[in-house]
Design a protein around this motif. Structure first.
Motif, PDB file in Angstrom:
ATOM      1  N   GLY A   7      47.290  49.974  37.154  1.00 27.55           N
ATOM      2  CA  GLY A   7      48.734  50.023  37.307  1.00 27.55           C
ATOM      3  C   GLY A   7      49.457  49.085  36.348  1.00 27.55           C
ATOM      4  N   ARG A  19      49.035  59.656  26.701  1.00 21.94           N
ATOM      5  CA  ARG A  19      48.617  59.547  28.097  1.00 21.94           C
ATOM      6  C   ARG A  19      49.269  58.353  28.754  1.00 21.94           C
ATOM      7  NH1 ARG A  19      42.541  61.120  26.738  1.00 21.94           N
ATOM      8  NH2 ARG A  19      42.935  63.324  26.429  1.00 21.94           N
ATOM      9  N   VAL A  20      50.550  58.506  29.036  1.00 23.63           N
ATOM     10  CA  VAL A  20      51.314  57.430  29.620  1.00 23.63           C
ATOM     11  C   VAL A  20      50.965  57.272  31.091  1.00 23.63           C
ATOM     12  CG1 VAL A  20      53.634  56.647  30.143  1.00 23.63           C
ATOM     13  CG2 VAL A  20      53.171  57.831  28.005  1.00 23.63           C
ATOM     14  N   LEU A  21      50.741  58.401  31.754  1.00 22.03           N
ATOM     15  CA  LEU A  21      50.554  58.377  33.197  1.00 22.03           C
ATOM     16  C   LEU A  21      49.146  57.945  33.549  1.00 22.03           C
ATOM     17  CD1 LEU A  21      52.438  61.626  34.088  1.00 22.03           C
ATOM     18  CD2 LEU A  21      53.196  59.285  34.381  1.00 22.03           C
ATOM     19  N   PRO A  22      48.992  57.278  34.683  1.00 16.68           N
ATOM     20  CA  PRO A  22      47.664  56.837  35.100  1.00 16.68           C
ATOM     21  C   PRO A  22      46.878  57.979  35.730  1.00 16.68           C
ATOM     22  CG  PRO A  22      49.280  56.198  36.723  1.00 16.68           C
ATOM     23  CD  PRO A  22      50.047  56.848  35.603  1.00 16.68           C
ATOM     24  N   GLY A  23      45.582  57.750  35.909  1.00 12.82           N
ATOM     25  CA  GLY A  23      44.772  58.674  36.694  1.00 12.82           C
ATOM     26  C   GLY A  23      44.058  59.736  35.912  1.00 12.82           C
ATOM     27  N   PHE A  24      44.040  59.639  34.577  1.00 13.64           N
ATOM     28  CA  PHE A  24      43.360  60.683  33.816  1.00 13.64           C
ATOM     29  C   PHE A  24      41.867  60.701  34.115  1.00 13.64           C
ATOM     30  CE2 PHE A  24      41.045  62.080  30.015  1.00 13.64           C
ATOM     31  CZ  PHE A  24      41.511  63.378  29.949  1.00 13.64           C
ATOM     32  N   LEU A  26      40.186  59.375  36.597  1.00 11.32           N
ATOM     33  CA  LEU A  26      39.883  59.668  37.993  1.00 11.32           C
ATOM     34  C   LEU A  26      40.029  61.159  38.297  1.00 11.32           C
ATOM     35  CD1 LEU A  26      39.236  58.526  40.795  1.00 11.32           C
ATOM     36  CD2 LEU A  26      41.696  58.302  41.184  1.00 11.32           C
ATOM     37  N   SER A  27      41.170  61.747  37.890  1.00 13.66           N
ATOM     38  CA  SER A  27      41.370  63.163  38.235  1.00 13.66           C
ATOM     39  C   SER A  27      40.422  64.060  37.447  1.00 13.66           C
ATOM     40  CB  SER A  27      42.831  63.566  38.018  1.00 13.66           C
ATOM     41  OG  SER A  27      43.253  63.248  36.732  1.00 13.66           O
ATOM     42  N   MET A  28      40.095  63.665  36.215  1.00 15.42           N
ATOM     43  CA  MET A  28      39.113  64.436  35.448  1.00 15.42           C
ATOM     44  C   MET A  28      37.755  64.373  36.136  1.00 15.42           C
ATOM     45  SD  MET A  28      38.460  66.321  32.844  1.00 15.42           S
ATOM     46  CE  MET A  28      39.123  66.250  31.206  1.00 15.42           C
TER      47      MET A  28
ATOM     48  N   PHE B  83      44.262  66.541  42.829  1.00 12.32           N
ATOM     49  CA  PHE B  83      43.683  65.934  41.627  1.00 12.32           C
ATOM     50  C   PHE B  83      43.681  66.923  40.460  1.00 12.32           C
ATOM     51  CE2 PHE B  83      41.697  62.461  44.163  1.00 12.32           C
ATOM     52  CZ  PHE B  83      42.120  61.415  43.362  1.00 12.32           C
ATOM     53  N   TRP B  86      47.198  67.511  39.159  1.00 18.43           N
ATOM     54  CA  TRP B  86      47.648  66.328  38.422  1.00 18.43           C
ATOM     55  C   TRP B  86      47.024  66.326  37.026  1.00 18.43           C
ATOM     56  CZ3 TRP B  86      51.200  62.590  38.991  1.00 18.43           C
ATOM     57  CH2 TRP B  86      51.077  61.421  38.218  1.00 18.43           C
ATOM     58  N   LEU B  87      45.728  66.627  36.976  1.00 20.71           N
ATOM     59  CA  LEU B  87      45.000  66.621  35.702  1.00 20.71           C
ATOM     60  C   LEU B  87      45.584  67.640  34.724  1.00 20.71           C
ATOM     61  CD1 LEU B  87      42.439  65.567  34.172  1.00 20.71           C
ATOM     62  CD2 LEU B  87      41.272  67.571  35.067  1.00 20.71           C
ATOM     63  N   PHE B  91      48.325  65.906  31.773  1.00 19.76           N
ATOM     64  CA  PHE B  91      47.598  65.483  30.578  1.00 19.76           C
ATOM     65  C   PHE B  91      47.281  66.681  29.697  1.00 19.76           C
ATOM     66  CE2 PHE B  91      46.370  62.622  34.077  1.00 19.76           C
ATOM     67  CZ  PHE B  91      46.903  61.442  33.582  1.00 19.76           C
ATOM     68  N   VAL B 178      56.346  54.699  35.528  1.00 20.12           N
ATOM     69  CA  VAL B 178      55.372  53.839  34.860  1.00 20.12           C
ATOM     70  C   VAL B 178      56.074  52.737  34.085  1.00 20.12           C
ATOM     71  CG1 VAL B 178      53.622  53.760  33.054  1.00 20.12           C
ATOM     72  CG2 VAL B 178      53.591  55.612  34.719  1.00 20.12           C
ATOM     73  N   ALA B 182      55.408  50.949  38.208  1.00 25.80           N
ATOM     74  CA  ALA B 182      54.808  51.456  39.447  1.00 25.80           C
ATOM     75  C   ALA B 182      53.307  51.651  39.252  1.00 25.80           C
ATOM     76  CB  ALA B 182      55.457  52.772  39.830  1.00 25.80           C
ATOM     77  N   SER B 183      52.538  51.427  40.303  1.00 28.82           N
ATOM     78  CA  SER B 183      51.101  51.688  40.231  1.00 28.82           C
ATOM     79  C   SER B 183      50.869  53.176  40.456  1.00 28.82           C
ATOM     80  CB  SER B 183      50.389  50.887  41.320  1.00 28.82           C
ATOM     81  OG  SER B 183      50.618  51.489  42.576  1.00 28.82           O
ATOM     82  N   GLY B 184      49.646  53.625  40.202  1.00 25.21           N
ATOM     83  CA  GLY B 184      49.321  55.052  40.339  1.00 25.21           C
ATOM     84  C   GLY B 184      49.627  55.576  41.721  1.00 25.21           C
ATOM     85  N   LEU B 187      53.332  55.721  42.354  1.00 23.65           N
ATOM     86  CA  LEU B 187      53.878  56.829  41.578  1.00 23.65           C
ATOM     87  C   LEU B 187      53.736  58.134  42.356  1.00 23.65           C
ATOM     88  CD1 LEU B 187      54.884  56.367  38.748  1.00 23.65           C
ATOM     89  CD2 LEU B 187      52.742  57.266  37.876  1.00 23.65           C
TER      90      LEU B 187
END
Lengths: 288, 288
Positions: A7, A19-24, A26-28, B83, B86-87, B91, B178, B182-184, B187
């Motif tokens: 975060g 890739r500004v957003l987090p979670g790439f 993890l979600s991948m 997930f 989101w992916l 992205f 972001v 904010a954390s993931g 968000l």
């Protein structure tokens, strides 16, 4: 990768934009794991099983006379059912988009009933309706038409379970159709039929075809709704899904998977064709 | 509009009302009558018999197992669907389109084939099943197998509802989040979830409806043991084959009730979404 999921990472530090957003990561990870376990791994079971057969064995099973008869019954019934759905679905979509009448919202909601209703329930209901002493069966018997326990019953079951496809693919396209061309044609005195054929239909038919193709794919695989009404007579009213099921109950796993591989390949090819077709159509619609 | 003369086709009263009439007739014959038939058959021997049928030991067990399977399937696919959505909507990466196509596979695969895939892999003759058998783990012909195939056939629903919506909403709001630090998790909870909650609910309802009603895939891997591995749709089949039509329709009416509830929630969700979009568009009109 930790900087992407953490975060604290600020987009201004470096490589902003992509890739500004987090979670790439993890979600991948979750998606690939899930898809491998749920989708891809089971397919290997089928490949291993059929790989154990010689080509002659495999060919012998999938071209067995009774199995070939089941392909024909399934293909014909699915073709007629999806054609019927094309016409009925276009009518329903048209009426729901273009007209106002009491009960319209109720009907719009009911269209999805075949998707929501479990197929086994649809199966026993249609079988009971079309049986000789059923509500529809009585009338049809007087007219000399037999539906239950014939291939016609398969058509009825297949068109019931896949009816919403055409309505739901045509409906949004019909809603977004530009009014101008239609107005111009009408004001120049073209007849309704001409306007429909020359102006509306050319924009509608890709969606219509997609709906019919989806309906066809679904019909090919339909099992629960069909087996109750079909009568399941070998060579006459036995569908391919049932053939697989029967081979399984005889513990002939090799034959079951050989036939299943034919069905699987056919449905994957159809799915791919529909997706490619849709992509091409969307490109054309949005100007390349 | 009307006073300026007829500008769109199909608006003459006789065409309009005959098309509406035809559509209503179709909906009545194809959807309403079968629905009425389920409940009338279930109640045909009186309310007391209906109640006895529903509270029968085996029926109660089937209801319990069905709810248990749905209670496991829905959360699994909910997490995976979020997930995946989101992916693929947040992205860009190579293979993104292929992933979206892959997720459609369970829709195209015949349920019987889906069941067979799992049976071949995890059954006692399968290469994973044999290994598990040595460790006293039996997945097929018991509830884990039923859950596994149900997860397979329902895995596209949540993702399918979320992907178009999240694509349309874009990622600007989350990117702003972001930037503000904010954390993931924040968000997702504060920005994404409120935007997708209705589509998410609908995805869950669809997953649940299919999980409760799946027949073909479950019937391959369940072993159909009465009072043990019988889900409600399989129980309906069993009663129907036993010529206990009233009992079969009593159980079927429960499933039909769930289907109607699904349609009701779907309509409510669509209504909410339409209102949300309308509010958003009037707001943007005011600001520009």
């Amino acid at each position: 990768m930790s900087e992407l999921s953490g975060g604290r990472w600020s987009p201004f530090q470096r490589n902003p934009g992509k890739r500004v957003l987090p979670g790439f990561a993890l979600s991948m990870g979750v998606s690939l794991l899930f898809i491998s376990l749920i989708l891809l791994l089971p397919v290997t079971g089928l490949i291993v099983q059929t790989a154990g057969m010689s080509w002659e064995q495999y060919w012998g099973v999938i071209t067995d006379e009774r199995v070939v008869a089941s392909y024909k019954v399934t293909l014909w019934a699915a073709a007629i059912a999806s054609l019927f759905n094309g016409i009925a679905g276009l009518l329903l979509a048209w009426v729901l988009v273009r007209y106002e009448f009491p009960g319209k919202r109720l009907i719009d909601a009911l269209i999805d009933l075949p998707f929501a209703l479990p197929t086994a329930v649809a199966g026993i209901t249609l079988a009971a309706l079309f049986a000789q002493n059923g509500w529809y069966g009585q009338l049809l018997t007087e007219l000399g038409i037999k539906v239950a326990f014939t291939p016609l019953g398969i058509v009825v079951a297949m068109s019931f379970t896949s009816l919403p496809f055409v309505v739901r693919t045509v409906q949004p396209v019909l809603e977004d159709l530009p009014v101008e061309d239609e107005e111009a044609a009408v004001s120049m005195g073209a007849s309704d039929l001409t306007v429909f054929r020359r102006i509306l239909f050319p924009s509608l038919w890709p969606a219509l075809m997609t709906g019919i193709a989806l309906s066809f794919t679904r019909s090919l695989g339909e099992f629960g709704a069909v087996i109750f009404i079909a009568g399941n007579m070998p060579y006459v009213s036995e569908i391919t899904s049932l053939m697989i099921f029967i081979r399984l109950q005889e513990f002939d796993y090799g034959a079951a998977s050989a036939i299943a591989s034919v069905v699987l390949i056919a449905s994957l090819v159809l799915l791919l064709a529909i997706n490619l077709w849709q992509a091409r159509y969307l490109r054309r619609l949005h100007g390349r | 509009m009307k006073s300026q003369g007829r500008l769109r086709i199909g608006d003459q009263p006789w065409i309009k009302w005959s098309l509406i009439g035809l559509a209503l007739l179709l909906v009545a014959l194809l959807l309403v009558v079968p629905l009425v038939m389920i409940f009338s058959q279930a109640l045909s021997s009186g309310a007391a018999t209906f109640w006895d049928n529903l509270t029968d030991e085996y029926t109660l067990h089937a209801i319990g197992l069905t709810l248990f399977v749905a209670a496991l399937t829905v959360p699994i696919n909910l997490v995976f669907g979020v997930f995946l959505a989101w992916l693929v909507t947040r992205f860009e990466f190579p293979g993104r389109k292929a992933l979206i196509t892959l997720i459609d596979i369970p829709f195209a695969v015949s349920p019987v084939v889906a069941g067979l895939l799992y049976l071949l892999l995890y059954g006692s003759n399968g290469w994973l099943g044999g290994w598990l058998m040595d460790r006293d783990v039996q997945l097929m012909f018991s509830w884990p197998g039923i859950v596994m195939v149900t997860v397979f056939v329902t895995c596209p629903f949540v993702a399918r509802e979320l992907i178009p919506l999240m694509q349309q909403q874009g990622r600007e709001e989350e990117e702003a989040g972001v930037v503000l630090g904010a954390s993931g998790w924040q968000l997702f909870r504060k920005i994404t979830l409120p935007n997708i909650q209705w589509a998410l609910l609908y995805g869950v309802v669809l997953t649940n409806a299919r999980a409760v009603g799946e027949f073909g895939a479950v019937s391959v891997v369940s072993g159909n043991i009465r009072g043990q591995t019988n889900t409600l749709p399989l129980h309906v089949e069993l009663l129907y084959q036993d010529y206990n039509a009233v009992g079969a329709f009593a159980s079927a009416s429960l499933l039909a009730g769930i289907a109607l509830l699904t349609l009701l929630i779907k309509s409510a969700v669509e209504w909410r979404q339409a209102r949300q979009m309308q509010a958003a568009s009037t707001q943007s009109d005011r600001t520009t």
